[in-house]
Design a protein around this motif. Structure first.
Motif, PDB file in Angstrom:
ATOM      1  N   UNK A  63      45.568 -25.868  24.614  1.00 40.63           N
ATOM      2  CA  UNK A  63      44.431 -25.622  25.060  1.00 40.63           C
ATOM      3  C   UNK A  63      43.601 -25.361  23.740  1.00 40.63           C
ATOM      4  N   UNK A  64      42.347 -25.425  24.567  1.00 41.81           N
ATOM      5  CA  UNK A  64      40.507 -24.822  23.407  1.00 41.81           C
ATOM      6  C   UNK A  64      40.558 -23.991  24.216  1.00 41.81           C
ATOM      7  N   UNK A  65      39.890 -23.229  23.051  1.00 42.12           N
ATOM      8  CA  UNK A  65      39.105 -21.287  23.613  1.00 42.12           C
ATOM      9  C   UNK A  65      38.066 -21.988  22.781  1.00 42.12           C
ATOM     10  N   UNK A  66      36.965 -21.306  23.973  1.00 43.34           N
ATOM     11  CA  UNK A  66      35.897 -20.891  23.926  1.00 43.34           C
ATOM     12  C   UNK A  66      35.373 -19.278  23.424  1.00 43.34           C
ATOM     13  N   UNK A  67      34.497 -19.752  22.257  1.00 40.85           N
ATOM     14  CA  UNK A  67      33.595 -18.249  21.654  1.00 40.85           C
ATOM     15  C   UNK A  67      32.280 -18.029  22.346  1.00 40.85           C
ATOM     16  N   UNK A  68      32.147 -16.892  23.268  1.00 45.10           N
ATOM     17  CA  UNK A  68      30.829 -17.299  23.606  1.00 45.10           C
ATOM     18  C   UNK A  68      30.332 -15.320  22.808  1.00 45.10           C
ATOM     19  N   UNK A  69      29.337 -15.731  22.176  1.00 46.91           N
ATOM     20  CA  UNK A  69      27.819 -14.187  21.946  1.00 46.91           C
ATOM     21  C   UNK A  69      27.016 -13.800  22.809  1.00 46.91           C
ATOM     22  N   UNK A  70      27.211 -13.020  23.903  1.00 43.63           N
ATOM     23  CA  UNK A  70      25.855 -12.776  24.720  1.00 43.63           C
ATOM     24  C   UNK A  70      25.610 -11.180  24.916  1.00 43.63           C
ATOM     25  N   UNK A  71      24.474 -11.542  25.301  1.00 43.52           N
ATOM     26  CA  UNK A  71      24.052 -10.152  25.573  1.00 43.52           C
ATOM     27  C   UNK A  71      24.489  -9.016  26.962  1.00 43.52           C
ATOM     28  N   UNK A  72      24.350  -7.941  27.420  1.00 41.40           N
ATOM     29  CA  UNK A  72      25.028  -7.296  28.577  1.00 41.40           C
ATOM     30  C   UNK A  72      24.083  -8.005  29.474  1.00 41.40           C
ATOM     31  N   UNK A  73      22.562  -7.711  29.167  1.00 39.29           N
ATOM     32  CA  UNK A  73      21.319  -8.634  30.076  1.00 39.29           C
ATOM     33  C   UNK A  73      21.895 -10.088  30.773  1.00 39.29           C
ATOM     34  N   UNK A  74      22.961 -10.625  29.823  1.00 42.26           N
ATOM     35  CA  UNK A  74      22.739 -11.876  30.251  1.00 42.26           C
ATOM     36  C   UNK A  74      24.252 -12.246  30.641  1.00 42.26           C
ATOM     37  N   UNK A  75      25.288 -10.952  31.439  1.00 42.68           N
ATOM     38  CA  UNK A  75      26.387 -11.076  32.267  1.00 42.68           C
ATOM     39  C   UNK A  75      25.837 -11.055  33.626  1.00 42.68           C
ATOM     40  N   UNK A  76      26.114 -11.885  34.513  1.00 41.74           N
ATOM     41  CA  UNK A  76      26.360 -11.594  35.522  1.00 41.74           C
ATOM     42  C   UNK A  76      27.026 -10.375  36.235  1.00 41.74           C
ATOM     43  N   UNK A 136      33.502 -12.884  24.332  1.00 40.26           N
ATOM     44  CA  UNK A 136      33.924 -13.476  25.271  1.00 40.26           C
ATOM     45  C   UNK A 136      35.092 -14.369  24.734  1.00 40.26           C
ATOM     46  N   UNK A 137      35.994 -13.858  25.186  1.00 39.23           N
ATOM     47  CA  UNK A 137      36.721 -15.887  25.157  1.00 39.23           C
ATOM     48  C   UNK A 137      37.509 -16.118  26.190  1.00 39.23           C
ATOM     49  N   UNK A 138      37.546 -17.354  26.171  1.00 40.66           N
ATOM     50  CA  UNK A 138      37.929 -17.817  27.863  1.00 40.66           C
ATOM     51  C   UNK A 138      38.491 -19.361  27.059  1.00 40.66           C
ATOM     52  N   UNK A 139      39.408 -20.032  27.641  1.00 38.84           N
ATOM     53  CA  UNK A 139      40.236 -21.034  27.936  1.00 38.84           C
ATOM     54  C   UNK A 139      39.651 -22.248  28.682  1.00 38.84           C
ATOM     55  N   UNK A 140      39.895 -23.383  28.388  1.00 38.51           N
ATOM     56  CA  UNK A 140      39.449 -24.219  29.060  1.00 38.51           C
ATOM     57  C   UNK A 140      39.056 -24.407  30.542  1.00 38.51           C
ATOM     58  N   UNK A 141      40.149 -23.704  30.980  1.00 40.03           N
ATOM     59  CA  UNK A 141      39.892 -23.348  32.469  1.00 40.03           C
ATOM     60  C   UNK A 141      38.524 -22.346  32.665  1.00 40.03           C
ATOM     61  N   UNK A 142      38.259 -22.092  32.117  1.00 44.86           N
ATOM     62  CA  UNK A 142      37.483 -20.405  32.412  1.00 44.86           C
ATOM     63  C   UNK A 142      38.051 -19.496  31.948  1.00 44.86           C
ATOM     64  N   UNK A 143      39.445 -19.271  31.827  1.00 46.14           N
ATOM     65  CA  UNK A 143      39.742 -17.870  32.238  1.00 46.14           C
ATOM     66  C   UNK A 143      39.478 -17.053  30.774  1.00 46.14           C
ATOM     67  N   UNK A 144      39.222 -16.163  31.118  1.00 46.17           N
ATOM     68  CA  UNK A 144      39.438 -14.898  30.241  1.00 46.17           C
ATOM     69  C   UNK A 144      40.262 -14.513  29.775  1.00 46.17           C
ATOM     70  N   UNK A 145      40.268 -13.962  28.026  1.00 42.98           N
ATOM     71  CA  UNK A 145      41.664 -14.320  27.636  1.00 42.98           C
ATOM     72  C   UNK A 145      40.915 -12.988  26.774  1.00 42.98           C
ATOM     73  N   UNK A 146      39.530 -13.266  26.575  1.00 45.89           N
ATOM     74  CA  UNK A 146      39.525 -11.708  25.462  1.00 45.89           C
ATOM     75  C   UNK A 146      38.165 -11.383  25.506  1.00 45.89           C
TER      76      UNK A 146
END
Length: 186
Positions: A1-14, A48-58
């Protein structure tokens, strides 16, 4: 399973993403994550780290704080709200979150700071964070307040190419004096 890491400012989070992050933190801290703790983690950059299904992991965030030491004011990146889903711990996700936050600290601050739990301290020490060996204080509404419960659990990390605040000059003050905030100051 592949995880993706995203860095984002608070104002960009829904609002939905913020609610999901808050739920992760509530679960990870087993109900010991107050509204003030949540507020402390907002207004900066999130990893923010999510798995390939979009589940929040970290998750983790870094926000700006001011710290006084030996007559100087330092702009520090303060690490907040670091958590990994219970069923995904000990797989390097916390390290990935910290690496992303440390890149932010290296590019934007004089140093990094955080308050570590006993479990978290192992991760931070392994990444080169150093416990502050002197007093911890805060500049509160009524003046400077000592925070003895934070002594021994406050860690610093120099930003790239910089040095940490050192021992006080002769006649100076060795304390780190953090800016005040509601709830847990650190």
């Amino acid at each position: 399973m592949t995880e993706t890491l995203r860095t984002v400012h608070t104002f960009e989070l829904s609002p939905a993403e913020l609610a999901e992050i808050r739920a992760l933190l509530d679960a990870a801290f087993e109900g010991d994550f107050a509204d003030e703790d949540w507020d402390h983690g907002l207004g900066g950059v999130h990893a923010v780290v999510r798995d390939s299904d979009g589940t929040l992991l970290a998750h983790g965030s870094v926000v700006q704080r001011r710290v006084l030491h030996d007559g100087r004011s330092y702009r520090v990146g303060y690490v907040e709200a670091v958590a990994v889903r219970a069923d995904r711990r000990r797989r390097g996700l916390g390290g990935r979150v910290m690496a992303a936050l440390e890149r932010v600290i290296d590019g934007a601050y004089a140093a990094g700071a955080l308050s570590a739990s006993d479990d978290g301290a192992l991760l931070y020490r392994a990444r080169g964070w150093q416990p502050w060996p002197h007093r911890i204080e805060a500049l509160g509404p009524g003046g400077v307040v000592r925070l003895p419960d934070e002594e021994g659990s406050t860690y610093l990390r120099p930003a790239a190419g910089r040095t940490l605040p050192g021992p006080a000059a002769p006649g100076g003050d060795a304390a780190l004096i953090f800016d005040w905030r509601d709830g847990d100051v650190l």
